[in-house]
Design a protein around this motif. Structure first.
Motif, short mmCIF file in Angstrom:
data_model
loop_
_atom_site.label_atom_id
_atom_site.label_comp_id
_atom_site.label_asym_id
_atom_site.label_seq_id
_atom_site.Cartn_x
_atom_site.Cartn_y
_atom_site.Cartn_z
N ILE A 61 -6.68 -28.63 55.36
CA ILE A 61 -6.21 -29.91 54.86
C ILE A 61 -7.43 -30.62 54.27
O ILE A 61 -8.42 -30.83 54.97
N VAL A 62 -7.35 -30.97 52.98
CA VAL A 62 -8.53 -31.46 52.27
C VAL A 62 -8.26 -32.80 51.59
O VAL A 62 -7.29 -32.94 50.86
N THR A 91 -4.47 -37.06 50.09
CA THR A 91 -5.21 -38.00 49.24
C THR A 91 -4.58 -39.39 49.24
O THR A 91 -3.37 -39.52 49.39
N GLY A 92 -5.42 -40.38 49.04
CA GLY A 92 -4.96 -41.76 48.91
C GLY A 92 -4.66 -42.14 47.47
O GLY A 92 -4.17 -43.23 47.21
N ILE A 113 -0.03 -34.28 49.88
CA ILE A 113 0.50 -35.29 50.79
C ILE A 113 -0.30 -36.56 50.55
O ILE A 113 -1.53 -36.52 50.53
N TYR A 114 0.40 -37.66 50.36
CA TYR A 114 -0.27 -38.92 50.03
C TYR A 114 -0.49 -39.79 51.26
O TYR A 114 0.37 -39.87 52.14
N LYS A 115 -1.67 -40.43 51.28
CA LYS A 115 -2.01 -41.39 52.33
C LYS A 115 -1.47 -42.75 51.94
O LYS A 115 -1.44 -43.06 50.75
N PRO A 116 -1.13 -43.57 52.87
CA PRO A 116 -0.97 -43.25 54.29
C PRO A 116 0.34 -42.49 54.50
O PRO A 116 1.33 -42.73 53.82
N LEU A 117 0.33 -41.60 55.42
CA LEU A 117 1.49 -40.79 55.74
C LEU A 117 2.28 -41.48 56.84
O LEU A 117 1.85 -41.49 57.99
N GLU A 122 5.87 -34.86 58.63
CA GLU A 122 5.82 -34.24 57.30
C GLU A 122 4.63 -33.29 57.18
O GLU A 122 4.71 -32.23 56.57
N LEU A 123 3.52 -33.67 57.80
CA LEU A 123 2.32 -32.84 57.78
C LEU A 123 2.58 -31.50 58.47
O LEU A 123 2.30 -30.44 57.92
#
Length: 130
Positions: A61-62, A91-92, A113-117, A122-123
């Motif tokens: 996860i990057v 990423t945000g 996947i977009y921050k904030p989650l 979902e992760l």
């Protein structure tokens, strides 16, 4: 979920690393965390499985915005060394879309996947899809 899958988390924000690590460990993952791409690369190189020649990670996860080497370059370099490694981008930047070369590596919009989650499940669902 298969118990004890190992995940590498690369994010420069301590609170994000701590929260995601705690959640993933509660879900049964073994989690290694790095604050930079360079540190993440060292962890990858140190986690080579004896019989496979590949790091012993289910996924990485990057974050995209990292000090030093950015997330996209980390994925490019890691993919060259370990072509079967799977990545999720966290990423945000809500406008972020993977570049053409990442798409060619199999890292597409489904990998972002977009921050904030708001719902961490979902992760884990995305990790299970890899």
């Amino acid at each position: 979920m298969t118990p004890q899958r190992r995940v590498l988390l690369v994010d420069d924000e301590l609170a994000v690393r701590q929260n995601l690590r705690a959640y993933l460990e509660d879900e049964g993952y073994l989690v290694d965390a790095a604050a930079s791409a360079e540190e993440g690369k060292k962890l990858l190189d140190a986690a080579i499985g004896d019989d496979t020649g590949m790091p012993d990670y289910h996924a990485v996860i990057v974050d995209m915005r990292l000090p030093g080497m950015g997330g996209e370059e980390f994925i490019r370099q890691s993919s060259r060394c370990y072509p079967t490694l799977k990545f999720l981008i966290h990423t945000g930047s809500l406008e972020y879309l993977p570049s053409v070369d990442l798409l060619a590596l199999g890292v597409g919009e489904q990998s972002v996947i977009y921050k904030p989650l708001p719902d961490l499940s979902e992760l884990s669902a995305r990790l299970e899809q890899l």
